[in-house]
Design a protein around this motif. Sequence first.
Motif, PDB file in Angstrom:
ATOM      1  N   LEU A  99       0.831  -1.196   0.000  1.00  0.00           N
ATOM      2  CA  LEU A  99       0.000   0.000   0.000  1.00  0.00           C
ATOM      3  C   LEU A  99       0.870   1.251   0.000  1.00  0.00           C
ATOM      4  O   LEU A  99       0.617   2.215  -0.749  1.00  0.00           O
ATOM      5  CB  LEU A  99      -0.925  -0.004   1.219  1.00  0.00           C
ATOM      6  CG  LEU A  99      -2.024  -1.068   1.244  1.00  0.00           C
ATOM      7  CD1 LEU A  99      -2.701  -1.101   2.611  1.00  0.00           C
ATOM      8  CD2 LEU A  99      -3.063  -0.817   0.155  1.00  0.00           C
ATOM      9  N   HIS A 100       1.896   1.238   0.827  1.00  0.00           N
ATOM     10  CA  HIS A 100       2.796   2.386   0.917  1.00  0.00           C
ATOM     11  C   HIS A 100       3.525   2.605  -0.404  1.00  0.00           C
ATOM     12  O   HIS A 100       3.643   3.740  -0.891  1.00  0.00           O
ATOM     13  CB  HIS A 100       3.790   2.154   2.057  1.00  0.00           C
ATOM     14  CG  HIS A 100       4.754   3.285   2.265  1.00  0.00           C
ATOM     15  ND1 HIS A 100       4.356   4.603   2.317  1.00  0.00           N
ATOM     16  CD2 HIS A 100       6.110   3.293   2.416  1.00  0.00           C
ATOM     17  CE1 HIS A 100       5.413   5.377   2.505  1.00  0.00           C
ATOM     18  NE2 HIS A 100       6.480   4.603   2.565  1.00  0.00           N
ATOM     19  N   GLN A 101       3.980   1.524  -0.990  1.00  0.00           N
ATOM     20  CA  GLN A 101       4.704   1.617  -2.265  1.00  0.00           C
ATOM     21  C   GLN A 101       3.815   2.207  -3.364  1.00  0.00           C
ATOM     22  O   GLN A 101       4.293   2.929  -4.246  1.00  0.00           O
ATOM     23  CB  GLN A 101       5.203   0.240  -2.686  1.00  0.00           C
ATOM     24  CG  GLN A 101       6.021   0.239  -3.970  1.00  0.00           C
ATOM     25  CD  GLN A 101       6.509  -1.160  -4.315  1.00  0.00           C
ATOM     26  OE1 GLN A 101       6.254  -2.131  -3.601  1.00  0.00           O
ATOM     27  NE2 GLN A 101       7.240  -1.267  -5.413  1.00  0.00           N
ATOM     28  N   LEU A 129       3.331   5.668   8.714  1.00  0.00           N
ATOM     29  CA  LEU A 129       4.140   5.341   7.533  1.00  0.00           C
ATOM     30  C   LEU A 129       3.568   5.941   6.264  1.00  0.00           C
ATOM     31  O   LEU A 129       4.310   6.413   5.396  1.00  0.00           O
ATOM     32  CB  LEU A 129       4.240   3.814   7.385  1.00  0.00           C
ATOM     33  CG  LEU A 129       5.010   3.303   6.160  1.00  0.00           C
ATOM     34  CD1 LEU A 129       6.483   3.708   6.249  1.00  0.00           C
ATOM     35  CD2 LEU A 129       4.871   1.786   6.043  1.00  0.00           C
ATOM     36  N   THR A 130       2.244   5.938   6.137  1.00  0.00           N
ATOM     37  CA  THR A 130       1.599   6.335   4.875  1.00  0.00           C
ATOM     38  C   THR A 130       1.047   7.759   4.907  1.00  0.00           C
ATOM     39  O   THR A 130       0.365   8.173   3.963  1.00  0.00           O
ATOM     40  CB  THR A 130       0.448   5.367   4.536  1.00  0.00           C
ATOM     41  OG1 THR A 130      -0.579   5.475   5.545  1.00  0.00           O
ATOM     42  CG2 THR A 130       0.940   3.923   4.486  1.00  0.00           C
ATOM     43  N   GLN A 135      -1.946   9.151  -3.425  1.00  0.00           N
ATOM     44  CA  GLN A 135      -2.576   8.535  -4.594  1.00  0.00           C
ATOM     45  C   GLN A 135      -4.007   8.098  -4.302  1.00  0.00           C
ATOM     46  O   GLN A 135      -4.907   8.314  -5.091  1.00  0.00           O
ATOM     47  CB  GLN A 135      -1.744   7.337  -5.068  1.00  0.00           C
ATOM     48  CG  GLN A 135      -0.402   7.728  -5.654  1.00  0.00           C
ATOM     49  CD  GLN A 135      -0.542   8.673  -6.823  1.00  0.00           C
ATOM     50  OE1 GLN A 135      -1.227   8.377  -7.802  1.00  0.00           O
ATOM     51  NE2 GLN A 135       0.093   9.837  -6.722  1.00  0.00           N
ATOM     52  N   LEU A 136      -4.209   7.468  -3.173  1.00  0.00           N
ATOM     53  CA  LEU A 136      -5.533   7.026  -2.743  1.00  0.00           C
ATOM     54  C   LEU A 136      -5.589   7.112  -1.228  1.00  0.00           C
ATOM     55  O   LEU A 136      -4.653   6.676  -0.545  1.00  0.00           O
ATOM     56  CB  LEU A 136      -5.805   5.576  -3.188  1.00  0.00           C
ATOM     57  CG  LEU A 136      -7.060   4.909  -2.613  1.00  0.00           C
ATOM     58  CD1 LEU A 136      -8.324   5.563  -3.174  1.00  0.00           C
ATOM     59  CD2 LEU A 136      -7.076   3.402  -2.907  1.00  0.00           C
TER      60      LEU A 136
END
Length: 251
Positions: A99-101, A129-130, A135-136
């Motif tokens: 998800l992070h990537q 982390l995110t 993006q979303l």
Amino acid sequence: MLTPDPSASGEQAFDVPRHVAIIMDGNGRWAAKRHLPRKLGHRQGVEAVRVIVRAAGEMGIRYLTLYGFSSENWKRPAEEVSDLMGLLRLFIRRDLAELHQNGVQVRIIGEREHLEPDIVALIEEAETLTHSNDQLKLIIAFNYGGQNEITSAVRRIAREVKAGTLDPETITQETVAAHLDTAGVPDPDLIIRTSGEKRLSNFLIWQSAYAELVFTDVFWPDFSPERLKEAVLEYNMRDRRFGAVGEPVKS
């Protein structure tokens, strides 16, 4: 709203709602239909989450809210509740890196007081982390109830009034929205419920005031990107006037 380029597939262009919220219902009935334990239905439901999160990002949806565990779900058998907690752990541990990537920002809404410390730690890790991803925006409603959310917001507002930092005469709808768990998140344009049930079940009560509602008979584990697109296409057929008269209002 965003309009994907359909030129590669030759499909007709359609407007994508900025914020889609989904009540993921029917895991247990999916399993029962196949003579499987309920926990296998929940596990298959997690696989559907992975698929739909990816599909939402590809479609250009900016905010996706998933109803994962309601504050009323504690009434279920202890073994099932334990399985659901384990699945949240599994989802974060297994999928957080991906998800992070992919630039997904994770946000968990709902009460955390009764959750196990390791789950709270995982939630905080995922959010930290995110935090900067754009993006979303993936919002997971976990141990969440709309009425509890509004009650907590009113309580926070009352504290500010009592402390003298807020004049009650200045309280507006925006004031209330800013004290909700979803502060800073636009209200959902489209709410989808799977499994054939036709109610909101205490989900985003305040935020859903003008959302378009789409109900599908498909159980959540079988909800596919194609079904998501069908719901978006149905959304495109609606005239969103927000109480006005005249041309439909586009978000």
